[in-house]
Design a protein around this motif. Structure first.
Motif, PDB file in Angstrom:
ATOM      1  N   LYS A  81       0.864  -1.236  -0.001  1.00  0.00           N
ATOM      2  CA  LYS A  81       0.084   0.100   0.194  1.00  0.00           C
ATOM      3  C   LYS A  81       0.764   1.163   0.080  1.00  0.00           C
ATOM      4  O   LYS A  81       0.324   2.466  -0.053  1.00  0.00           O
ATOM      5  CB  LYS A  81      -0.903   0.035   1.150  1.00  0.00           C
ATOM      6  CG  LYS A  81      -2.022  -1.230   1.199  1.00  0.00           C
ATOM      7  CD  LYS A  81      -3.104  -1.054   2.246  1.00  0.00           C
ATOM      8  CE  LYS A  81      -4.109  -1.858   2.077  1.00  0.00           C
ATOM      9  NZ  LYS A  81      -5.240  -1.876   3.263  1.00  0.00           N
ATOM     10  N   GLN A  82       2.090   1.009   0.326  1.00  0.00           N
ATOM     11  CA  GLN A  82       3.067   2.316   0.211  1.00  0.00           C
ATOM     12  C   GLN A  82       4.070   2.245  -0.820  1.00  0.00           C
ATOM     13  O   GLN A  82       5.432   2.439  -0.213  1.00  0.00           O
ATOM     14  CB  GLN A  82       3.340   2.699   1.731  1.00  0.00           C
ATOM     15  CG  GLN A  82       2.205   2.977   2.526  1.00  0.00           C
ATOM     16  CD  GLN A  82       2.540   3.414   4.015  1.00  0.00           C
ATOM     17  OE1 GLN A  82       3.994   3.551   4.343  1.00  0.00           O
ATOM     18  NE2 GLN A  82       1.748   3.893   4.821  1.00  0.00           N
ATOM     19  N   ASP A  83       4.067   1.702  -1.868  1.00  0.00           N
ATOM     20  CA  ASP A  83       5.029   1.506  -2.726  1.00  0.00           C
ATOM     21  C   ASP A  83       5.010   2.949  -3.671  1.00  0.00           C
ATOM     22  O   ASP A  83       4.140   3.035  -4.482  1.00  0.00           O
ATOM     23  CB  ASP A  83       4.763   0.399  -3.743  1.00  0.00           C
ATOM     24  CG  ASP A  83       6.030   0.124  -4.838  1.00  0.00           C
ATOM     25  OD1 ASP A  83       6.147   0.763  -5.702  1.00  0.00           O
ATOM     26  OD2 ASP A  83       6.735  -0.626  -4.604  1.00  0.00           O
ATOM     27  N   PRO A  84       6.152   3.643  -3.669  1.00  0.00           N
ATOM     28  CA  PRO A  84       6.114   5.090  -4.469  1.00  0.00           C
ATOM     29  C   PRO A  84       6.244   4.786  -5.918  1.00  0.00           C
ATOM     30  O   PRO A  84       5.732   5.366  -6.698  1.00  0.00           O
ATOM     31  CB  PRO A  84       7.357   5.695  -3.969  1.00  0.00           C
ATOM     32  CG  PRO A  84       8.345   4.779  -3.187  1.00  0.00           C
ATOM     33  CD  PRO A  84       7.198   3.677  -2.584  1.00  0.00           C
ATOM     34  N   ASP A  85       6.717   3.821  -6.422  1.00  0.00           N
ATOM     35  CA  ASP A  85       6.809   3.375  -7.822  1.00  0.00           C
ATOM     36  C   ASP A  85       5.378   3.025  -8.354  1.00  0.00           C
ATOM     37  O   ASP A  85       5.078   3.355  -9.433  1.00  0.00           O
ATOM     38  CB  ASP A  85       7.873   2.367  -8.252  1.00  0.00           C
ATOM     39  CG  ASP A  85       9.270   2.820  -8.042  1.00  0.00           C
ATOM     40  OD1 ASP A  85       9.299   3.923  -8.308  1.00  0.00           O
ATOM     41  OD2 ASP A  85      10.318   1.788  -7.615  1.00  0.00           O
ATOM     42  N   PRO A 177       9.163   9.906  -3.048  1.00  0.00           N
ATOM     43  CA  PRO A 177       9.927   9.561  -3.909  1.00  0.00           C
ATOM     44  C   PRO A 177       9.205   9.357  -5.325  1.00  0.00           C
ATOM     45  O   PRO A 177       9.901   9.729  -6.331  1.00  0.00           O
ATOM     46  CB  PRO A 177      10.626   8.317  -3.666  1.00  0.00           C
ATOM     47  CG  PRO A 177      10.147   8.204  -2.006  1.00  0.00           C
ATOM     48  CD  PRO A 177       9.183   9.124  -1.788  1.00  0.00           C
ATOM     49  N   ALA A 178       8.023   9.235  -5.278  1.00  0.00           N
ATOM     50  CA  ALA A 178       7.417   9.608  -6.634  1.00  0.00           C
ATOM     51  C   ALA A 178       7.250  10.990  -7.317  1.00  0.00           C
ATOM     52  O   ALA A 178       7.385  10.949  -8.340  1.00  0.00           O
ATOM     53  CB  ALA A 178       5.673   8.900  -6.581  1.00  0.00           C
ATOM     54  N   PHE A 179       7.221  11.886  -6.547  1.00  0.00           N
ATOM     55  CA  PHE A 179       7.282  13.203  -7.022  1.00  0.00           C
ATOM     56  C   PHE A 179       8.659  13.573  -7.322  1.00  0.00           C
ATOM     57  O   PHE A 179       8.641  14.158  -8.251  1.00  0.00           O
ATOM     58  CB  PHE A 179       6.362  14.172  -5.851  1.00  0.00           C
ATOM     59  CG  PHE A 179       4.923  14.014  -5.856  1.00  0.00           C
ATOM     60  CD1 PHE A 179       4.146  14.628  -6.928  1.00  0.00           C
ATOM     61  CD2 PHE A 179       4.490  13.245  -4.706  1.00  0.00           C
ATOM     62  CE1 PHE A 179       2.703  14.132  -6.894  1.00  0.00           C
ATOM     63  CE2 PHE A 179       3.169  13.013  -4.818  1.00  0.00           C
ATOM     64  CZ  PHE A 179       2.190  13.690  -5.596  1.00  0.00           C
TER      65      PHE A 179
END
Length: 211
Positions: A81-85, A177-179
């Motif tokens: 539920k918290q995978d940035p990719d 990290p996604a941003f």
């Protein structure tokens, strides 16, 4: 990049004036405006302000949030539920956005736009009916990562948050990290038609239009 102070009201008016004074770039009967920004930026509120300004100019408007086009939880959370990719490239159903939102507004399209597809709370289809947008109408789409998919926007607005402001204001720090990846791979400030600095939501500033 130089910024000038502006109010959200004046900014919405400037965007509405820009749309109102131009023809759709793809030769269709509809304008498309994208409001790109992280959830910590006031993208939804600004999209509604632009819609209100356009309606005052006699335009029909449909506002669509990409949050209504999430993929099912089984796909979003395949890697946790918290995978940035996964958040960056797998949460939003871009295929459905192309098919149900942008496709009907192509030249010769039906003009019938689906306002949302998936309810993340119930994890079920919303079953919302398509909404007709008459010729001359405007679609306003808001959400994160909008400028990395070649969506056919006539006007692209990027609500910029510095890394520090984003870290302070987000309630999901695991998405940071996604941003950062979005900044590296897309460079939204470079491809937007106007950039709005929204570090302090009470005091926005903008670049003006790039062209």
């Amino acid at each position: 990049m130089r910024f000038e102070a502006i109010s959200w009201e004046r900014l919405a008016d400037a965007v509405a004036d820009r749309v109102d004074g131009a023809e759709p770039a793809d030769g269709s009967d509809w304008h498309k405006v994208g409001v790109d920004g992280a959830p910590a930026a006031p993208g939804g509120e600004f999209a509604d302000r632009v819609a209100a300004a356009l309606r005052l100019r006699g335009r029909s408007v449909i506002v669509v949030a990409t949050g209504g086009f999430l993929r099912p939880a089984s796909l979003r959370f395949e890697h946790g539920k918290q995978d940035p990719d996964a958040y960056y490239s797998g949460w939003y159903d871009t295929g459905a956005l192309w098919r149900e939102v942008f496709g009907p507004l192509e030249p010769g399209g039906s003009g019938r736009v689906l306002p949302d597809l998936w309810d993340p709370v119930t994890d079920r289809a919303t079953r919302s009916p398509a909404v007709p947008l008459p010729p001359g109408g405007v679609l306003v789409v808001h959400g994160p990562f909008l400028l990395g998919h070649w969506f056919p926007f006539d006007l692209k607005v990027h609500l910029r948050l510095s890394a520090g402001a984003l870290a302070r204001r987000t309630n999901q720090p695991w998405t940071l990290p996604a941003f950062a990846r979005y900044e590296d791979e897309v460079g939204p400030a470079d491809v937007a038609d106007v950039v709005v600095r929204a570090d302090d939501p009470r005091r926005p500033a903008w670049t003006g239009f790039t062209a």
